[in-house]
Structures are given as C-alpha cells and as structure tokens.
Design an enzyme around this catalytic site. Structure first.
Site, PDB file in Angstrom:
ATOM      1  N   ASP A  48       0.697  -1.201   0.078  1.00  0.00           N
ATOM      2  CA  ASP A  48      -0.020   0.035  -0.104  1.00  0.00           C
ATOM      3  C   ASP A  48       0.902   1.137  -0.032  1.00  0.00           C
ATOM      4  O   ASP A  48       1.838   1.186   0.609  1.00  0.00           O
ATOM      5  CB  ASP A  48      -0.903   0.033   1.212  1.00  0.00           C
ATOM      6  CG  ASP A  48      -1.720  -1.455   1.437  1.00  0.00           C
ATOM      7  OD1 ASP A  48      -2.146  -1.709   0.389  1.00  0.00           O
ATOM      8  OD2 ASP A  48      -1.838  -1.450   2.775  1.00  0.00           O
ATOM      9  N   LEU A  68      -1.526   3.750  11.906  1.00  0.00           N
ATOM     10  CA  LEU A  68      -2.562   4.852  11.402  1.00  0.00           C
ATOM     11  C   LEU A  68      -3.459   4.040  10.485  1.00  0.00           C
ATOM     12  O   LEU A  68      -2.804   3.967   9.223  1.00  0.00           O
ATOM     13  CB  LEU A  68      -1.930   6.175  10.639  1.00  0.00           C
ATOM     14  CG  LEU A  68      -2.967   7.057  10.722  1.00  0.00           C
ATOM     15  CD1 LEU A  68      -3.435   7.653  12.350  1.00  0.00           C
ATOM     16  CD2 LEU A  68      -2.005   8.505  10.217  1.00  0.00           C
ATOM     17  N   ASP A  69      -4.558   3.410  10.810  1.00  0.00           N
ATOM     18  CA  ASP A  69      -5.277   2.481   9.847  1.00  0.00           C
ATOM     19  C   ASP A  69      -6.532   3.516   9.189  1.00  0.00           C
ATOM     20  O   ASP A  69      -6.802   4.341   9.734  1.00  0.00           O
ATOM     21  CB  ASP A  69      -5.752   1.409  10.575  1.00  0.00           C
ATOM     22  CG  ASP A  69      -6.629   0.564  10.028  1.00  0.00           C
ATOM     23  OD1 ASP A  69      -6.075  -0.224   9.045  1.00  0.00           O
ATOM     24  OD2 ASP A  69      -7.913   0.485   9.778  1.00  0.00           O
ATOM     25  N   ASP A 129       0.973   8.275   7.903  1.00  0.00           N
ATOM     26  CA  ASP A 129       1.333   6.823   8.295  1.00  0.00           C
ATOM     27  C   ASP A 129       2.745   6.733   8.857  1.00  0.00           C
ATOM     28  O   ASP A 129       3.038   6.370   9.862  1.00  0.00           O
ATOM     29  CB  ASP A 129       1.662   5.960   6.996  1.00  0.00           C
ATOM     30  CG  ASP A 129       0.192   5.448   6.521  1.00  0.00           C
ATOM     31  OD1 ASP A 129      -1.037   5.490   7.404  1.00  0.00           O
ATOM     32  OD2 ASP A 129      -0.163   5.283   5.335  1.00  0.00           O
ATOM     33  N   GLU A 136       2.673  -2.540  10.821  1.00  0.00           N
ATOM     34  CA  GLU A 136       2.241  -2.352   9.506  1.00  0.00           C
ATOM     35  C   GLU A 136       3.244  -1.605   8.684  1.00  0.00           C
ATOM     36  O   GLU A 136       3.605  -2.245   7.608  1.00  0.00           O
ATOM     37  CB  GLU A 136       0.868  -1.672   9.269  1.00  0.00           C
ATOM     38  CG  GLU A 136       0.557  -1.795   7.726  1.00  0.00           C
ATOM     39  CD  GLU A 136      -0.618  -1.262   7.444  1.00  0.00           C
ATOM     40  OE1 GLU A 136      -1.362  -0.484   7.863  1.00  0.00           O
ATOM     41  OE2 GLU A 136      -1.300  -2.018   6.243  1.00  0.00           O
ATOM     42  N   GLU A 137       4.316  -0.694   9.197  1.00  0.00           N
ATOM     43  CA  GLU A 137       4.859   0.220   8.348  1.00  0.00           C
ATOM     44  C   GLU A 137       6.398  -0.484   8.295  1.00  0.00           C
ATOM     45  O   GLU A 137       7.325   0.229   7.627  1.00  0.00           O
ATOM     46  CB  GLU A 137       4.819   1.543   8.869  1.00  0.00           C
ATOM     47  CG  GLU A 137       3.473   2.313   9.177  1.00  0.00           C
ATOM     48  CD  GLU A 137       2.638   2.247   7.627  1.00  0.00           C
ATOM     49  OE1 GLU A 137       3.339   2.440   6.510  1.00  0.00           O
ATOM     50  OE2 GLU A 137       1.690   1.886   7.826  1.00  0.00           O
ATOM     51  N   GLU A 192      -4.237  -5.849  13.366  1.00  0.00           N
ATOM     52  CA  GLU A 192      -5.435  -5.144  13.000  1.00  0.00           C
ATOM     53  C   GLU A 192      -6.490  -6.164  13.593  1.00  0.00           C
ATOM     54  O   GLU A 192      -7.289  -5.600  14.721  1.00  0.00           O
ATOM     55  CB  GLU A 192      -5.780  -5.187  11.474  1.00  0.00           C
ATOM     56  CG  GLU A 192      -4.953  -3.992  10.758  1.00  0.00           C
ATOM     57  CD  GLU A 192      -5.406  -3.850   9.540  1.00  0.00           C
ATOM     58  OE1 GLU A 192      -5.363  -2.624   9.057  1.00  0.00           O
ATOM     59  OE2 GLU A 192      -5.273  -5.016   8.438  1.00  0.00           O
ATOM     60  N   ASP A 244      -1.039  -0.903  14.150  1.00  0.00           N
ATOM     61  CA  ASP A 244      -1.006  -0.463  13.229  1.00  0.00           C
ATOM     62  C   ASP A 244      -1.381   1.225  13.451  1.00  0.00           C
ATOM     63  O   ASP A 244      -2.006   1.447  13.777  1.00  0.00           O
ATOM     64  CB  ASP A 244      -2.189  -0.719  12.421  1.00  0.00           C
ATOM     65  CG  ASP A 244      -2.471  -0.256  11.007  1.00  0.00           C
ATOM     66  OD1 ASP A 244      -1.663   0.599  10.868  1.00  0.00           O
ATOM     67  OD2 ASP A 244      -3.303  -0.695  10.063  1.00  0.00           O
TER      68      ASP A 244
HETATM   69  P1  AFP Z   1      -5.854   1.757   4.161  1.00  0.00           P
HETATM   70  O1  AFP Z   1      -5.199   2.021   5.360  1.00  0.00           O
HETATM   71  O2  AFP Z   1      -5.113   1.730   2.945  1.00  0.00           O
HETATM   72  O3  AFP Z   1      -7.032   2.814   3.841  1.00  0.00           O
HETATM   73  O4  AFP Z   1      -6.892   0.605   4.409  1.00  0.00           O
HETATM   74  C1  AFP Z   1      -7.840   0.525   5.421  1.00  0.00           C
HETATM   75  C2  AFP Z   1      -8.179  -0.621   5.886  1.00  0.00           C
HETATM   76  O5  AFP Z   1      -7.046  -1.736   6.140  1.00  0.00           O
HETATM   77  C3  AFP Z   1      -9.276  -0.650   6.939  1.00  0.00           C
HETATM   78  O6  AFP Z   1      -9.191   0.268   7.701  1.00  0.00           O
HETATM   79  C4  AFP Z   1     -10.585  -0.893   6.022  1.00  0.00           C
HETATM   80  O7  AFP Z   1     -11.619  -1.547   6.843  1.00  0.00           O
HETATM   81  C5  AFP Z   1     -10.185  -1.592   4.877  1.00  0.00           C
HETATM   82  O8  AFP Z   1      -8.769  -1.448   4.687  1.00  0.00           O
HETATM   83  C6  AFP Z   1     -10.920  -1.136   3.711  1.00  0.00           C
HETATM   84  O9  AFP Z   1     -10.390  -1.749   2.459  1.00  0.00           O
HETATM   85  P2  AFP Z   1     -11.345  -1.681   1.175  1.00  0.00           P
HETATM   86  O10 AFP Z   1     -10.858  -0.429   0.619  1.00  0.00           O
HETATM   87  O11 AFP Z   1     -10.788  -2.930   0.389  1.00  0.00           O
HETATM   88  O12 AFP Z   1     -12.718  -1.752   1.558  1.00  0.00           O
END
Ligand code: AFP
Length: 346
Positions: free
Chosen positions: A84, A134-135, A90, A113-114, A291, A132
């Site tokens: 990603d 910053l999720d 992040d 994660e990083e 997560e 994680d």
């Molecule tokens: P990002 O950190 O790349 O925004 O991903 C967030 C995540 O890990 C989690 O927080 C969400 O529930 C999920 O991904 C969303 O994934 P989709 O965009 O595939 O639905």
C-alpha cells in the site's frame, strides 16, 4: 446558631450542587493506576506502556488535526509491507509510536504495519507490541475518521536475552492488553486488559483522556452490516447469501473503509463487520497481528465475537508478521449467522 450554620456549610453544599458541571469521568492515568491490580503481573510496566501509547496518540491526534494546514497530507512516495502507498501521516504516526515506546523501555520488540521486520527496542523490556499506527490512511486526505490499533503481549523468552520468534508470533488469545484510538468527531482511546472494555474521550483543552464509556458492551444483535460491496462479485456464495439475508431483513449498510471507525460504530450500535476472502485475496485484506487480534480481543471482552469465517480469530497461530486473515466481527448473533451461511457451500 449551631456550628455548621456558623461555618456556612449548608450554603457551600448547595453552591456545589448548583454548579453546571456534569461530572467528568476519571482521567485515564488515574483509571490505569486504580485498575493496575487486575493485571496478573502487576508491576507498573504495563500501566506505563499504556500511558506511553496514550501520550503518542495525543501527538498523532495533534498532527491528524493539522492535516490540510501543513504539508502532512498525501503520499510519502513509498510503500508499506503490503504494497500500500504510505501516506506522510502513516510514516509520522509510526515514528511517534515507535519513539514513545522506545523511550518508555517496557517494550522489547515492535511489529508494525509500516516495517518489514520487527523493530528491536530494548532487550530488557517485558512486552511485545503489534501496532497499526494509522489505519484507514486512504481516508486522511478526505477528512474521514482514522485510527490506531495495538496489541500487547508478554515476551516468553527471559528479559535481557535476544528476542525469539516465540515472543513475536503469539496467538491473539495471549494478548495481555489491546486497544485502539479513533481520531473521529472526537478522539477516543478504547482498551482492554481482559477485564472488560473501557472507552476514554480526549479533552483537547486539558490534554487528557477521560472515562466516557465504562464497561462497553456490544449488543448481541444488530441491524448494521459493514462490507465493501464493490467486491461483491468476488465473494464466496456464503458471503453473498449473508448479504442477501441482510437486505431481505432491511438491515442498514454502513461502510466507512476505516476499520476502527466501522468497528467502533458497530460495537456501540450493534452490527457486523466483514472483510471476507475474495477471489484475488484468498485471505482477505486485513492483518492478523496488528488489526484483527486487537479488535477480536475487544469484541470478545465486550460480549461480541470475531472469527475468520470458521475459526475464532484469537485461536489462529500466526506464522508470519504480516499475515492476512478474513475477518468477521461484531454482534455475536450476527457473526454466528454469517458463519452459518458460510459453512453451507453453494
Ligand atoms: P488503508 O489504510 O489502505 O486505507 O486500508 C484500510 C483498511 O485496512 C481498513 O481500515 C479498512 O476497513 C479496509 O482496509 C478497507 O479496505 P477496502 O478499501 O478494500 O474496502
């Protein structure tokens, strides 16, 4: 005139009562201290570690709130372990948490994660952290809620010796604490040490978290289903069946795409969050160690459930740091129903 009249005690009580102040919850620091004895290895280090996390989260919160004003939005121009794109925030959040935990000295190793591999912090530390920082970071630039997720384990090898794989690759059931921070319309820290779940709201002018959601409970049932329906065509027949069930029963679809925010809403209101296996990602998207495990621990501690569609998340033995897993979590009856529909193929 008796003594209390002479001292005007009566009027001082009524002044107290008439004050506008609603009582404000216990401050996080005080709460941690008061509950330290619940922890079987109570020696103050876990408490300090939770304070370190809270402190780092305040710094991250400040930075999240400044997004847009200074140059911290957008891509950092690099990728994380999952491929990603890393956002500047992040990277910043990872630095803030790593520094706070390194300074505290209670943590021997950090899985993030990083970072591709675990970070060796202090061989004298008794705890391993998976985080994680910053999720939901793809939501940063559009001002939507994001979060931090963390799991705490006790190391298994003796302190003072090098870290071993058994210290790092522990099952979720071995967590001694877990929590998340939600940077939302207000910032909240929610955590458990295995004695229920408590939520604290950040008061920015006082710079402190206060207990606002004591003993949080996930309703047994709910009417919210949270899933990325854009991926519908690549779901298994079981997941499609469950989605039809939700629609047939006029459930409400809610999906933010920030796991912490979706999870938090469902814990308060009752609902199910599903990130299932897809044709492309046979193990789904989400990461077991930093997560799903933390949220599974919180889900169970609040009366909810968390599985990978067939197996309890907390029972999965991790084999790799960045292992992915399908994730079904939320109200216990909804998770069970989704699993039941999953188990009948075709
Ligand atoms: P990002 O950190 O790349 O925004 O991903 C967030 C995540 O890990 C989690 O927080 C969400 O529930 C999920 O991904 C969303 O994934 P989709 O965009 O595939 O639905």
């Amino acid at each position: 005139m008796n003594m209390s009249e002479a001292l005007n005690l009566k009027s001082s009580t009524s002044i107290e009562r008439s004050r506008i102040a609603h009582s404000i919850g216990t401050a996080l620091d005080r709460f941690i201290k008061l509950n330290q004895d619940q922890f079987q290895y109570a020696s103050g280090e876990l408490s300090q570690l939770l304070r370190d996390i809270a402190l780092a989260s305040k710094v991250v919160n400040r930075e999240v709130n400044k997004a847009g004003l200074i140059d911290i939005m957008g891509s950092a121009g690099s990728q994380n372990t999952g491929g990603d794109e890393q956002q500047k925030l992040d990277v910043l959040a990872n630095i803030r948490f790593t520094r706070a935990l390194a300074k505290g000295g209670e943590v021997c190793a950090l899985v993030s994660e990083e970072s591709e591999t675990y970070v060796d912090l202090n061989n004298e530390g008794k705890y391993v952290i998976a985080i994680d920082p910053l999720d939901g970071s793809s939501n940063i630039d559009v001002n939507v809620s994001i979060g931090t997720i963390f799991s705490v384990y006790r190391r298994k090898s003796p302190t003072g010796t090098p870290i071993l794989p058994i210290d790092i690759l522990q099952k979720g059931s071995e967590q001694v604490a877990a929590g998340y921070v939600l940077y939302g319309s207000s910032t909240m820290l929610v955590y458990t040490t295995g004695h229920g779940v408590n939520g604290f709201t950040y008061e920015p002018t006082l710079g402190e978290y206060f207990l606002s959601h004591p003993d949080m409970q996930t309703p047994e049932d709910g009417k919210i289903f949270s899933i990325n329906e854009g991926l519908y065509n690549s779901f298994s027949p079981g997941v499609k069946r469950y989605i039809s069930h939700c629609k047939d029963n006029f459930y409400t679809g809610r999906y933010i795409g920030s796991l912490v925010a979706d999870f938090h809403r469902n814990m308060l209101k009752g609902g199910v969050y599903i990130y299932p296996a897809t044709e492309k990602d046979k193990n789904g998207k989400l990461r077991l160690m930093y997560e799903c495990n933390a949220l599974a621990f919180i889900a169970e501690q609040s009366g909810g459930a968390a599985t990978n569609g067939s197996v309890r998340i907390l029972d999965i033995q991790p084999e790799r740091l960045h292992q992915r897993t399908p994730f079904y979590t939320g109200s216990i009856n909804m998770v069970e129903q989704a699993m039941a529909m999953n188990s009948t193929n075709e």
